[in-house]
Scaffold this active site. Structure first.
Site, mmCIF file in Angstrom:
data_model
loop_
_atom_site.group_PDB
_atom_site.id
_atom_site.type_symbol
_atom_site.label_atom_id
_atom_site.label_comp_id
_atom_site.label_asym_id
_atom_site.label_seq_id
_atom_site.Cartn_x
_atom_site.Cartn_y
_atom_site.Cartn_z
ATOM 1 N N LYS A 128 0.863 -1.278 -0.019
ATOM 2 C CA LYS A 128 0.024 0.035 -0.115
ATOM 3 C C LYS A 128 0.756 1.347 -0.065
ATOM 4 O O LYS A 128 1.966 1.033 0.802
ATOM 5 C CB LYS A 128 -0.897 -0.010 1.274
ATOM 6 C CG LYS A 128 -2.015 1.021 1.390
ATOM 7 C CD LYS A 128 -2.776 0.916 2.334
ATOM 8 C CE LYS A 128 -3.959 2.023 2.637
ATOM 9 N NZ LYS A 128 -4.833 1.948 4.003
ATOM 10 N N SER A 159 -9.489 2.308 2.990
ATOM 11 C CA SER A 159 -8.792 3.047 2.319
ATOM 12 C C SER A 159 -7.756 2.236 1.153
ATOM 13 O O SER A 159 -6.914 2.607 0.339
ATOM 14 C CB SER A 159 -7.931 3.864 2.945
ATOM 15 O OG SER A 159 -7.063 3.301 3.850
ATOM 16 N N SER A 172 -9.795 -0.307 7.314
ATOM 17 C CA SER A 172 -9.528 -0.102 5.801
ATOM 18 C C SER A 172 -8.754 -1.509 5.247
ATOM 19 O O SER A 172 -8.400 -1.314 4.357
ATOM 20 C CB SER A 172 -8.471 1.060 5.693
ATOM 21 O OG SER A 172 -9.163 2.344 5.923
#
Length: 499
Positions: free
Chosen positions: A82, A165, A189
């Site tokens: 990420k 996210s 998330s």
């Protein structure tokens, strides 16, 4: 045994690791295969940075260690990170204009630990700006192959959101663009996008994985975790990621790393699964409820017992979270002022004007909204009324879980009230996104481990996840429960069509 006739992208982490060790294919071949898939499926918007030279150099080094007999547990396995973890070989933007072009001089601890286990980094994955969002529609960075910022698309239906996210992370696994990835979970998330994309993801106990090198959103909530197709694969990654890091992260727990794979095949006969009444109210969509109920019936067949419990302050988790998290964000994001790194406005008259223009240009709407809320609740005259009250209720939410765990071993329920919604459906209504976090926020506020396990499909053929929540340091128990369900069902093996 690895089936050599299978395409490499159809293999999970454990199968890839076994195939690499037995030299059925090389780390370079695996890396090239996944890089080609990342390029072929750019339309999904999952990757924001690739560096083929760096990836292949890591793969060649992995092949050398395999040949020398010094391979790590994940030697040669391709993974992606990420874009909230800083990396030396790839730019780090945290999905924001504020960090456009930023190249870190060091790797995050989680990145280092996975590399030490032998993992090869494919690239960086799209995310909501500074990890603020539930849909991955808040990224201000252009994905690979795009000229402008674009939302990440759910591979099960490209007109739908992947969740956020960690949306890019979830899509990379679901679309077989990476066998496993890292994500971060502040209020859900990892779990929510895992649910929306039909994959497995786990958020460990707060402090289990170091936050060093993870671009901060809310320091008392942010936690790194793995996302992969199965609980077995998540266990392998989590074993490498966790462990104390006291010299770099003051919130890191002094709890030794653990082999989370050791108890995967233990029996769950007699496991007490708590079912919170508050997770099954009117706000839960019927299709999600049906999938969750079916998964719970599977657990009963496996010998588990369902126990009714109550988490009475579940509804309060939304206002509590959206006071505490923005308060911490307003403090953490004050470092982005144009002075030392990141974006700086071109035209300004003095230092204060530079601060104002830099932050106005560099931050997106959602980030500005949360900074303003945070500054407000921390301001003189409002701190006691909002922030302090929120912290008191946070403690009560944690106490509710401890009361529940007196009568159960794990807690189960939905991850989100609905399946993934259409892109743009929530428009300019941030509250609609916030409400989608109702079932994931309580565990985050309490610092408990939680995971999402594929549990079936709902409206439009979209995936539904089952949420499992454990007590502190009970990741092994969660992973065992998830693994046993995955041995009895095949939802984690299904993949979107056309890929």
């Amino acid at each position: 045994m690895t089936n050599s006739t299978q395409a490499l992208h159809d293999l999970g982490v454990s199968e890839l690791a076994a195939g690499l060790r037995s030299k059925q294919f090389s780390a370079v071949e695996a890396a090239q295969h996944f890089l080609a898939r990342a390029q072929a499926h750019q339309n999904l918007g999952a990757y924001v940075a690739l560096n083929e030279d760096a990836t292949l150099a890591q793969a060649r080094a992995a092949d050398a260690r395999i040949a020398a007999g010094t391979a790590g547990a994940l030697e040669g396995v391709p993974i992606a990170h990420k874009d909230i973890f800083v990396t030396k070989a790839f730019p780090t933007t945290a999905g924001s204009k504020m960090l456009a072009g930023y190249q870190s001089p060091f790797d995050a601890t989680v990145v280092t630990r996975l590399a030490d286990a032998g993992a090869v980094t494919l690239g960086k994955l799209n995310c909501d700006e500074f990890a603020m969002g539930s849909a991955n529609e808040n990224s201000a960075v252009a994905p690979v192959g795009f000229d402008a910022p674009a939302p990440v698309r759910n591979p099960w239906a490209t007109d739908r959101i992947p969740g956020g996210s960690s949306g890019g992370s979830a899509v990379a696994v679901a679309a077989r663009l990476a066998p496993a990835v890292t994500g971060t979970d502040t209020g859900g998330s990892i779990r929510q996008p895992a649910s929306f994309c039909g994959i497995t993801g786990i958020k460990p106990t707060y402090g289990r994985a170091s936050r060093y090198g993870m671009v901060a959103f809310a320091s008392s909530l942010d936690q790194a975790g793995p996302m992969a197709r199965s609980a077995e694969d998540c266990a392998l990654l989590l074993s490498a990621m966790c462990g104390p890091d006291p010299d770099r992260d003051s919130t890191s727990l002094d709890v030794p790393a653990e082999n989370f794979s050791a108890k995967l095949n233990d029996s769950i006969d007699g496991l007490r699964i708590g079912i919170p009444a508050e997770f099954f109210g009117d706000g839960l969509a019927p299709d999600v409820r049906a999938a969750v109920d079916a998964a719970l019936k599977e657990y009963e067949k496996l010998g588990a017992k369902l126990v009714p419990i109550s988490l009475p302050r579940t509804e309060l988790s939304i206002p509590v979270y959206y006071i505490i998290a923005p308060a911490e964000a307003s403090s953490n994001l004050s470092r982005f002022d144009g002075v030392k790194f990141g974006h700086r406005a071109k035209d300004y008259t003095d230092l204060v004007d530079m601060y104002k223009k830099t932050r106005a240009e560099g931050f997106g709407d959602e980030v500005k909204r949360r900074i303003m809320i945070g500054a407000y609740v921390l301001s003189h005259g409002y701190y006691d009324a909002y922030y302090l009250q929120a912290q008191k209720i946070r403690r009560m939410i944690a106490d509710d879980f401890q009361n529940a765990f007196k009568s159960c071993d794990v807690i189960a329920g939905p991850v989100a009230p609905t399946v993934a919604w259409k892109l743009g459906e929530h428009g300019n209504d941030p509250l609609a996104d916030y409400l989608a976090d109702i079932f994931t926020l309580p565990a985050s506020l309490a610092g408990l481990p939680g995971m999402s396990v594929p549990a079936g499909f709902g409206e439009g053929g979209m995936p539904v996840g089952l949420q499992l929540i454990g007590n502190y340091f009970e990741e092994s128990r969660l992973l065992t429960a998830a693994h046993r369900l995955q041995q009895a069902t095949d939802f984690h093996l299904r993949q979107p069509g056309g890929l």
